[in-house]
Write an enzyme that holds these catalytic residues in place. Sequence first.
Site, mmCIF file in Angstrom:
data_model
loop_
_atom_site.group_PDB
_atom_site.id
_atom_site.type_symbol
_atom_site.label_atom_id
_atom_site.label_comp_id
_atom_site.label_asym_id
_atom_site.label_seq_id
_atom_site.Cartn_x
_atom_site.Cartn_y
_atom_site.Cartn_z
ATOM 1 N N CYS A 114 70.009 66.463 -8.028
ATOM 2 C CA CYS A 114 69.123 65.016 -7.491
ATOM 3 C C CYS A 114 69.942 65.068 -6.423
ATOM 4 O O CYS A 114 69.791 64.902 -5.305
ATOM 5 C CB CYS A 114 69.922 64.060 -8.639
ATOM 6 S SG CYS A 114 68.573 63.752 -9.952
ATOM 7 N N HIS A 260 68.872 58.322 -3.243
ATOM 8 C CA HIS A 260 67.543 59.427 -4.218
ATOM 9 C C HIS A 260 67.037 58.622 -5.026
ATOM 10 O O HIS A 260 67.766 56.947 -5.784
ATOM 11 C CB HIS A 260 68.759 60.138 -5.056
ATOM 12 C CG HIS A 260 68.247 61.047 -6.371
ATOM 13 N ND1 HIS A 260 67.010 61.305 -6.973
ATOM 14 C CD2 HIS A 260 68.593 60.467 -7.997
ATOM 15 C CE1 HIS A 260 66.642 61.193 -7.559
ATOM 16 N NE2 HIS A 260 67.295 61.405 -8.606
ATOM 17 N N ASN A 290 61.228 60.129 -11.167
ATOM 18 C CA ASN A 290 62.298 60.473 -10.123
ATOM 19 C C ASN A 290 61.926 62.131 -9.924
ATOM 20 O O ASN A 290 61.815 62.230 -11.111
ATOM 21 C CB ASN A 290 63.270 60.803 -11.003
ATOM 22 C CG ASN A 290 64.346 60.953 -10.778
ATOM 23 O OD1 ASN A 290 65.057 62.187 -10.131
ATOM 24 N ND2 ASN A 290 65.924 61.524 -11.728
#
Length: 333
Positions: A114, A260, A290
Amino acid sequence: MIRSKISGVGYYVPDNIVKNSDLEEMMNTSDQWIKERTGIEERRWVDNDKLSTSLMGTYASESAISDAGIDKNEIDFIIFSTLSPDYYFPGSGVLLQRNLKIKEVGALDVRNQCSGFIYSLSIADQYIKSGMYKNILVVGSEIHSGGLDKTPRGRGVSVIFGDGAGAVVLSASDDDSGILSTHLHSEGKYAEELALIKPATTFWIDKIIDDENEDGTGYSPVMNGNFVFKNAVIRFEEVIYEALKHSSLKPDDISLLIPHQANLRISQYIQKRLKLSNSQVYNNIMKYGNTTAASIPIALKEALDENKLNKGDILCLAAFGSGFTWASALIKW
Ligand code: UT7
């Protein structure tokens, strides 16, 4: 001193929309649970064999190069961030170079999940500041969908992740805009709290074949969700303050924060802690879930398309994820 600035941004997401109600059919979950706990309403999952991580990255890159207004052969270097590469080796960066049909520039793969996009941006920033390169393609692309456990056993992880790609061109700046600082961190003692374990050298294929206790687990991501969440909110806040302090700025000076896109509740918590208004924080996890290394460049492109950034604005990027790794970038737009 040479500065580096984002001169072009692009993204690509697959057409296939998977709504929460579609997941209700596959695993023991509900639209209400997913929305309440994550904010996600739908995500994109690749539904044909032609799309690959590198190909999605290529589409995003073509759009970023066109946005930058340069010829693709002006790209001096490629940095490709992904946790879902086309192959175990070689990396997806060389496949991107092949797809773009550009001259034989260097191609580096980054594996920081991430945080991968900000890590990649930080590397690119150093190359540009040193004068070594002028235009670097920084790409984040992920295909999660094929590797997710879509049975009820995987519901704690699988509902979160989506497929997508984003890319930026980082160029030597011709004015006072550019990256002010990047800050990178890791804490490997929590490596297995969010991980995909097999197959790799710890569970190499010969060991797996010989293991009579092999039960087929470990081939899709595992996550201690609650623990990851608690660490994420602390580290996001810390690393944003670290960036602000470095430039003698305050939260109020942030024109736009693009966190993020891990969980809408995480973004909202950070927003509250930093006392930011709704217009200071950009979220699109509702539409895409995500997408790990791709989430920030996708959100950046959408924010630009919605005129959320003006010249001179302070843009803050921040990420936290598997590793654990976390990072921030402060940019004068
Ligand atoms: O991008 C990298 C970083 N990643 C993150 O930052 C993710 C961080 N973690 C999270 O976002 C959240 O922890 C999750 C969204 C993954 C999970 O939310 P949570 O509020 O922490 O739920 P939980 O894991 O504590 O589970 C609560 C309950 C459990 O049931 P019981 O034990 O209370 O009966 C789970 O079994 O929710 C259940 N559950 C589900 N129910 C319906 C877990 N997943 C699901 C699901 N649908 N998909």
